[in-house]
Structure formats: C-alpha cells, structure tokens
Design a protein around this motif. Structure first.
Motif, short mmCIF file in Angstrom:
data_model
loop_
_atom_site.label_atom_id
_atom_site.label_comp_id
_atom_site.label_asym_id
_atom_site.label_seq_id
_atom_site.Cartn_x
_atom_site.Cartn_y
_atom_site.Cartn_z
N LEU A 126 0.80 -1.23 0.00
CA LEU A 126 0.00 0.00 0.00
C LEU A 126 0.84 1.28 0.00
O LEU A 126 0.29 2.37 0.13
N ARG A 127 2.13 1.17 -0.15
CA ARG A 127 2.98 2.36 -0.05
C ARG A 127 2.69 3.39 -1.14
O ARG A 127 2.67 4.58 -0.88
N GLY A 128 2.48 2.95 -2.34
CA GLY A 128 2.14 3.89 -3.42
C GLY A 128 0.86 4.63 -3.13
O GLY A 128 0.78 5.86 -3.29
N THR A 129 -0.15 3.91 -2.68
CA THR A 129 -1.42 4.54 -2.31
C THR A 129 -1.24 5.49 -1.14
O THR A 129 -1.75 6.61 -1.15
N ALA A 130 -0.48 5.06 -0.14
CA ALA A 130 -0.26 5.90 1.04
C ALA A 130 0.47 7.19 0.67
O ALA A 130 0.11 8.28 1.16
N LEU A 131 1.48 7.10 -0.19
CA LEU A 131 2.19 8.31 -0.63
C LEU A 131 1.28 9.21 -1.46
O LEU A 131 1.35 10.44 -1.35
N GLY A 132 0.42 8.61 -2.27
CA GLY A 132 -0.53 9.40 -3.05
C GLY A 132 -1.50 10.16 -2.16
O GLY A 132 -1.78 11.34 -2.38
N ILE A 133 -1.99 9.49 -1.12
CA ILE A 133 -2.90 10.15 -0.17
C ILE A 133 -2.16 11.24 0.60
O ILE A 133 -2.67 12.35 0.79
N MET A 134 -0.94 10.95 1.02
CA MET A 134 -0.13 11.94 1.73
C MET A 134 0.05 13.19 0.87
O MET A 134 -0.18 14.31 1.33
N ASN A 135 0.42 13.00 -0.38
CA ASN A 135 0.62 14.15 -1.27
C ASN A 135 -0.68 14.89 -1.54
O ASN A 135 -0.67 16.12 -1.65
N THR A 136 -1.78 14.17 -1.61
CA THR A 136 -3.07 14.83 -1.79
C THR A 136 -3.38 15.78 -0.65
O THR A 136 -3.78 16.93 -0.87
N PHE A 137 -3.17 15.34 0.58
CA PHE A 137 -3.43 16.20 1.74
C PHE A 137 -2.49 17.40 1.77
O PHE A 137 -2.89 18.50 2.14
N MET A 138 -1.24 17.19 1.37
CA MET A 138 -0.30 18.31 1.35
C MET A 138 -0.71 19.34 0.29
O MET A 138 -0.69 20.55 0.54
N ILE A 139 -1.09 18.88 -0.88
CA ILE A 139 -1.51 19.78 -1.95
C ILE A 139 -2.82 20.49 -1.60
O ILE A 139 -2.98 21.68 -1.87
N LEU A 140 -3.73 19.78 -0.96
CA LEU A 140 -4.97 20.43 -0.52
C LEU A 140 -4.68 21.53 0.50
O LEU A 140 -5.32 22.58 0.49
N GLY A 141 -3.70 21.30 1.37
CA GLY A 141 -3.29 22.35 2.31
C GLY A 141 -2.80 23.58 1.58
O GLY A 141 -3.13 24.71 1.94
N GLN A 142 -2.01 23.38 0.52
CA GLN A 142 -1.52 24.51 -0.27
C GLN A 142 -2.69 25.24 -0.95
O GLN A 142 -2.72 26.47 -0.97
N PHE A 143 -3.62 24.47 -1.49
CA PHE A 143 -4.77 25.06 -2.17
C PHE A 143 -5.62 25.91 -1.23
O PHE A 143 -6.03 27.03 -1.56
N PHE A 144 -5.90 25.39 -0.04
CA PHE A 144 -6.79 26.08 0.88
C PHE A 144 -6.11 27.20 1.68
O PHE A 144 -6.79 28.00 2.32
N SER A 145 -4.80 27.28 1.62
CA SER A 145 -4.08 28.29 2.40
C SER A 145 -4.58 29.72 2.16
O SER A 145 -4.93 30.42 3.11
N PRO A 146 -4.64 30.19 0.92
CA PRO A 146 -5.13 31.56 0.73
C PRO A 146 -6.60 31.73 1.09
O PRO A 146 -7.02 32.80 1.53
#
Length: 183
Positions: A126-146
């Motif tokens: 599940l490492r690929g899936t886990a890294l994909g989910i991790m990156n999704t949450f990080m990118i969502l944080g960037q999106f919602f920041s402003p």
C-alpha cells in the motif's frame, strides 16, 4: 483499510502544516511590499526559506537518529511557528529574512518526516497509495491556504495573519508532542 483509519490524524497534520506554511509564498510578498516597502528583487529572497529547507533536509538523518517521527514533526511545527511569529513582528528586511530561514528549517524537517513516516508505517503493498494520499493532503493544504488566510487578513492585516498562523503552528507542535508522550 486499517492504514487509512490509523492515519487520519497524520493526514490532518500534513494538511494543516502545508496550509500554514503556504502563507510564505502566497502572503509574504504582499507583507514585504506593504510593510517593509521592498521591491521585486528583495521579495525574491523569500527563496532563502527553500535554502533553509534544503539544509535541514540534508541533516535529517542525524535528526532522525536523535528523535522519533512524532518528535520530529513537533520540532518542525515549532520551528515554523517561531519563524511565523518573527515574521509577524519583523520591522526590518534582515529580521524578515532570518524569520523566513527559521521557518524554512521547519519545512525541511516536515517534508522528509512526512515521507519517511508514511513509507515506514504503510504496508509494502500500500505504499504507493499511502504516498498518493499523503501528497493529496499536502496539496490540498496549499490550495486552501489563501482561502483560510483571507478572512483573517481582511479582518485585521497580514502581520496578524502570520501571528495567528504561528500560534496555530505552535498549538500543532504542542498537540503532536503531547500525543507522542501518551503513545
């Protein structure tokens, strides 16, 4: 499924960490020009935070030998919080650059901690899936920041927004630290 149930709080930390950190590339140029009256050339030096991130990422192995993942995450949030507090109080360009550098050191711990923690806790299949989910949450944080920053900036000003973000990062640091002590 157990991986995703156990990692919910981890993903919230990733989201919140990037939500707060993304204040720097989005909001800091405005703060520099409005408060310190800097020009475009000076604004470009916010990249000093990226240099600081690279430095702390390079010494990450030594830090990892010293502390576990939760403590590293708490340390990252604490450095970012201190940098944000200093940004909110900065009245000179040199102080601002120092503040950006300190916050960047935190990000340089935050990113490899997040990646390695994910890789070591996720089952191999599940490492690929886990890294994909991790990156999704990080990118969502960037999106919602402003989007999150705007109401604070609109009601007060950019310096107060950095102060509030710094306080929130300090709270995250304390929460991660306390959770690490209880587990």
């Amino acid at each position: 499924m157990l991986l995703f149930q156990k990692s919910g709080l981890f993903h919230v930390r990733l989201f919140m960490g990037m939500l707060m950190f993304y204040f720097i590339p989005v909001q800091l140029p405005c703060l520099l020009t409005s408060v310190l009256n800097t020009g475009n050339a000076e604004v470009g030096f916010i990249g000093l935070g990226t240099l600081a991130s690279a430095i702390s990422a390079l010494i990450f192995k030594r830090l990892k030998d010293f502390a576990g993942f939760p403590m590293l995450m708490a340390m990252a949030f604490a450095l970012m919080a201190f940098g944000f507090y200093l940004i909110s109080r900065s009245e000179t360009y040199i102080t601002m650059l120092t503040s950006i550098f300190i916050s960047g050191l935190g990000l340089g711990i935050f990113i490899p901690t997040s990646n390695l923690w994910t890789m070591q806790t996720a089952p191999l299949e599940l490492r690929g899936t886990a890294l994909g989910i991790m990156n999704t949450f990080m990118i969502l944080g960037q999106f919602f920041s402003p989007i999150v920053a705007f109401p604070v900036i609109d009601a007060f000003n950019l310096q107060i927004a950095f102060f509030v973000a710094g306080g929130f990062l300090l709270l995250l640091s304390l929460l991660v630290f306390l959770l690490a002590k209880t587990n």
